[in-house]
Scaffold this motif. Sequence first.
Motif, PDB file in Angstrom:
ATOM      1  N   ASP A   5       0.646  -1.337  -0.087  1.00 23.29           N
ATOM      2  CA  ASP A   5      -0.005   0.272  -0.205  1.00 23.29           C
ATOM      3  C   ASP A   5       0.826   1.191  -0.301  1.00 23.29           C
ATOM      4  O   ASP A   5       0.263   2.216  -0.755  1.00 23.29           O
ATOM      5  CB  ASP A   5      -0.634  -0.175   1.180  1.00 23.29           C
ATOM      6  CG  ASP A   5      -2.271  -0.526   0.760  1.00 23.29           C
ATOM      7  OD1 ASP A   5      -1.862  -1.348  -0.356  1.00 23.29           O
ATOM      8  OD2 ASP A   5      -3.231  -1.081   1.906  1.00 23.29           O
ATOM      9  N   THR A   6       1.525   1.294   0.596  1.00 25.96           N
ATOM     10  CA  THR A   6       3.344   2.243   1.083  1.00 25.96           C
ATOM     11  C   THR A   6       4.511   1.636   0.418  1.00 25.96           C
ATOM     12  O   THR A   6       4.922   0.135   1.274  1.00 25.96           O
ATOM     13  CB  THR A   6       2.760   3.369   2.253  1.00 25.96           C
ATOM     14  OG1 THR A   6       1.075   3.175   2.081  1.00 25.96           O
ATOM     15  CG2 THR A   6       3.929   4.324   2.374  1.00 25.96           C
ATOM     16  N   ALA A   7       5.058   2.500  -0.037  1.00 28.67           N
ATOM     17  CA  ALA A   7       6.635   2.031  -0.395  1.00 28.67           C
ATOM     18  C   ALA A   7       6.827   1.964   1.232  1.00 28.67           C
ATOM     19  O   ALA A   7       7.122   2.981   1.906  1.00 28.67           O
ATOM     20  CB  ALA A   7       7.215   2.848  -1.481  1.00 28.67           C
ATOM     21  N   LYS A   8       8.049   1.297   1.442  1.00 31.73           N
ATOM     22  CA  LYS A   8       8.648   1.191   2.910  1.00 31.73           C
ATOM     23  C   LYS A   8      10.655   2.063   1.868  1.00 31.73           C
ATOM     24  O   LYS A   8      11.349   1.162   1.560  1.00 31.73           O
ATOM     25  CB  LYS A   8       8.883  -0.011   2.914  1.00 31.73           C
ATOM     26  CG  LYS A   8       7.126  -0.017   3.845  1.00 31.73           C
ATOM     27  CD  LYS A   8       7.039  -1.559   4.434  1.00 31.73           C
ATOM     28  CE  LYS A   8       5.295  -2.126   5.031  1.00 31.73           C
ATOM     29  NZ  LYS A   8       5.388  -0.528   6.196  1.00 31.73           N
ATOM     30  N   GLU A   9      11.164   2.029   3.273  1.00 30.64           N
ATOM     31  CA  GLU A   9      12.386   1.612   2.613  1.00 30.64           C
ATOM     32  C   GLU A   9      13.590   0.108   3.265  1.00 30.64           C
ATOM     33  O   GLU A   9      12.173  -0.325   3.824  1.00 30.64           O
ATOM     34  CB  GLU A   9      13.491   2.508   4.538  1.00 30.64           C
ATOM     35  CG  GLU A   9      13.143   3.870   4.303  1.00 30.64           C
ATOM     36  CD  GLU A   9      13.581   4.879   2.511  1.00 30.64           C
ATOM     37  OE1 GLU A   9      14.428   4.164   1.754  1.00 30.64           O
ATOM     38  OE2 GLU A   9      13.039   5.950   2.525  1.00 30.64           O
TER      39      GLU A   9
END
Length: 364
Positions: free
Chosen positions: A247-251
């Motif tokens: 859903d949301t890009a992560k490091e």
Amino acid sequence: MTIKEITSILEELAPLGNAEDFDNVGLLVGDKNMTVSRVLVTLDTLEKVVDEAIENNCNLIVSFHPIIFSGLKKITGSNYVERVVLKAIKNDIAIYSMHTALDNVQQGVNAKICEVLGIRDPKILIPKKNTLQKLTTYVPKAQAQKILEALFKAGAGHIGNYNNCSFSVNGLGSYEAKEGANPTIGKIGETHYEEETMVSVVFPSIVKNNVVSALMEAHPYEEVAYDISIMENTNQHVGMGMIGSLDTAKEEEAFLQFVKDQMNAKVVRHSALRGKKVKKVAVLGGSGAFAINAAKAAGADVYITADVKYHEFYQAENQLVIADIGHYETEQFTKNLLVDYLTKKIPNFAVRLSESKTNPIKYL
């Protein structure tokens, strides 16, 4: 319920025809007509799992991994495989394995990994080849619809997210019945011309026998002309691995830590980080080094699998991050998937999740 009835329910989820050729799936020990008292679901069938089944009055073990993988020439109890088989037979406990049949379906092993990691809209990473076939036959025009309905009922006309798919062309057929024939239409020794419809339907290869049987039963002719060919279309519902998006890009480091926590992994072996955020993720439970290139081609930022060898990590080539979290760790939730599935299908039947720890790898 009998073993056959329960395994038929399991095969609705994971048809055995979808398993890889090298695999050994299905009923490995036991009589398919035996009445089942309770079911124990496990990842691996070890001696302690059989003991757990005995203790809990379970006479059917549904296991992901097959305890019998290669041929047994003798059963003397000289190794752990033989001891499991001996103990199961002695105590009238049947063993059924699903393995790559469950690997290769859209709602199987890899879908469960995606669920645990929050990977959305997952698609098959490596579609299995030669899983779609096409039947073409010729029927009297007036009965074409009846034949189509019979074929659809048998599982034909299915491709991707579409059912009842077919193609028909009208034409003129001819034949001459010889002595000894019993023609439905026409007379012995005379060439008969009949308005016919050429009917074509696509079907998954695993239902081929059902489709041909339905054709023979519904077709009015004594001799049925038909041909079956393999299609090159991609079957988006059968194959190894899955790929989807977060859903949301992560490091990268944060995502790998998230994977480690969610999958209860003791360690994550990975290739060099790229310094880019993770959005698109591919997964393949079990030994998945063979799919590294497929994950790269699909544009994955991270590929999660197991049993990656030293030199195979080089294949990342800075195009993605390969994350090896362990064989058991990638497949551990499979038994939960099966328990949930069986409980929904047969809610009034006793289905038990094995509590035995079967991971053969320990960490210091």
